[in-house]
Design a protein around this motif. Structure first.
Motif, PDB file in Angstrom:
ATOM      1  N   ASP A 168      -6.961   1.541  -3.194  1.00 41.36           N
ATOM      2  CA  ASP A 168      -5.580   1.242  -3.431  1.00 41.36           C
ATOM      3  C   ASP A 168      -4.626   1.419  -2.181  1.00 41.36           C
ATOM      4  O   ASP A 168      -4.764   2.711  -1.685  1.00 41.36           O
ATOM      5  N   PRO A 169      -3.892   0.677  -1.646  1.00 43.16           N
ATOM      6  CA  PRO A 169      -3.231   1.001  -0.443  1.00 43.16           C
ATOM      7  C   PRO A 169      -2.505   1.885  -0.873  1.00 43.16           C
ATOM      8  O   PRO A 169      -1.784   2.654   0.288  1.00 43.16           O
ATOM      9  N   ARG A 170      -1.623   2.297  -2.038  1.00 39.34           N
ATOM     10  CA  ARG A 170      -0.863   3.507  -2.243  1.00 39.34           C
ATOM     11  C   ARG A 170      -1.471   4.822  -1.961  1.00 39.34           C
ATOM     12  O   ARG A 170      -0.860   5.913  -1.763  1.00 39.34           O
ATOM     13  N   MET A 171      -2.907   4.663  -1.650  1.00 35.61           N
ATOM     14  CA  MET A 171      -3.662   6.162  -1.321  1.00 35.61           C
ATOM     15  C   MET A 171      -3.470   6.139   0.206  1.00 35.61           C
ATOM     16  O   MET A 171      -4.025   7.370   0.407  1.00 35.61           O
ATOM     17  N   TRP A 172      -3.138   5.388   0.825  1.00 40.47           N
ATOM     18  CA  TRP A 172      -3.152   5.496   2.222  1.00 40.47           C
ATOM     19  C   TRP A 172      -1.806   5.389   2.954  1.00 40.47           C
ATOM     20  O   TRP A 172      -0.744   4.913   2.381  1.00 40.47           O
TER      21      TRP A 172
END
Length: 260
Positions: A168-172
């Protein structure tokens, strides 16, 4: 009467690798990085009085540098657990000799496995997006090598790549190369469970709650900021043969007591 679960008895941990294990981008208030390995060490220390921890990882290191600078140091410490995550920086280089990467990783595992109670390897998480997609075949080739080495030497493999929640891009972070604090927390939970401890938090594979995606304008602004602040400097270092870790010492170079 239900018996309490028997917890593993680990008294020491040594973590080696690159920026992923150093802890970027899990930033603390003092400007230093925490990261999954520190979180894991804190948990292990809470269950083992006198627990000792060293973190030899340095950002930007290639697998050859990890083998040359960190592997023998870690092996000499003879800890209960060693974690090794390396080789991914090599796969992201425009020119990458995968045969050499596999040979070096094999050397590392052959030295480390006999020197500890449990060697932990990882299939690193992969962010969704076009930048990493072009390198994904190399990543998967690296992971196949890791799986084979683990089977041969009795190492534990923590499969972060197989967890969609960590893609998930929100984890990065905004640099799109390093996990956020939440991502690092989930990695610590994954390793914790892999070592046989009872889960302490929510299941690390659980996806984040759905949120409305950012609008077109917000995405373009983020793309421009990413290119200017992170992508272009990264390309510049590749072209000039420099690394973000040049001249940088490990944050915990000695195996010393660690308080939770």
């Amino acid at each position: 009467m239900q018996k309490n679960p028997v917890l593993p008895a680990h008294s020491s941990l040594v973590a080696i690798g690159d920026s992923f294990t150093e802890g970027m981008s899990d930033l603390k208030a003092d400007g230093s990085y925490r990261g999954w390995a520190d979180v894991l060490a804190g948990r292990m220390a809470a269950h083992s009085p006198g627990f000792q921890y060293a973190n030899l990882a340095v950002r930007g290191k290639l697998i050859g540098q990890i083998v040359e600078e960190q592997v023998d140091v870690a092996a000499a410490m003879r800890p209960d657990v060693i974690t090794l995550v390396g080789g991914l920086n090599d796969t992201l280089r425009p020119k990458c000799d995968m045969d050499r990467v596999r040979d070096l990783l094999t050397q590392a595992v052959e030295r480390l496995a006999p020197a500890c109670g449990q060697l932990v390897l990882m299939r690193s998480p992969g962010r969704q997006g076009p930048v990493l997609d072009r390198f994904r075949p190399r990543m998967e080739e690296l992971f196949a090598c890791i799986d084979a080495l683990a089977e041969r030497h009795g190492a534990l493999v923590v499969d972060l790549y197989g967890a969609p929640s960590l893609a998930d891009p929100r984890m990065w972070d905004v640099d799109r190369l390093h996990l956020t604090a939440e991502g690092h927390r989930r990695v610590a939970e994954a390793v914790w469970q892999g070592l046989g401890y009872e889960p302490e938090d929510t299941e690390w594979r659980t996806p984040m709650p759905l949120t409305p995606p950012p609008g077109w304008t917000a995405r373009r602004v983020a793309d421009v900021r990413f290119t200017r602040q992170h992508l272009l400097p990264w390309i510049g270092r590749r072209l000039t043969g420099r690394s973000s870790g040049d001249g940088r010492a490990p944050k915990r170079p000695e195996l010393l007591p660690y308080e939770a």
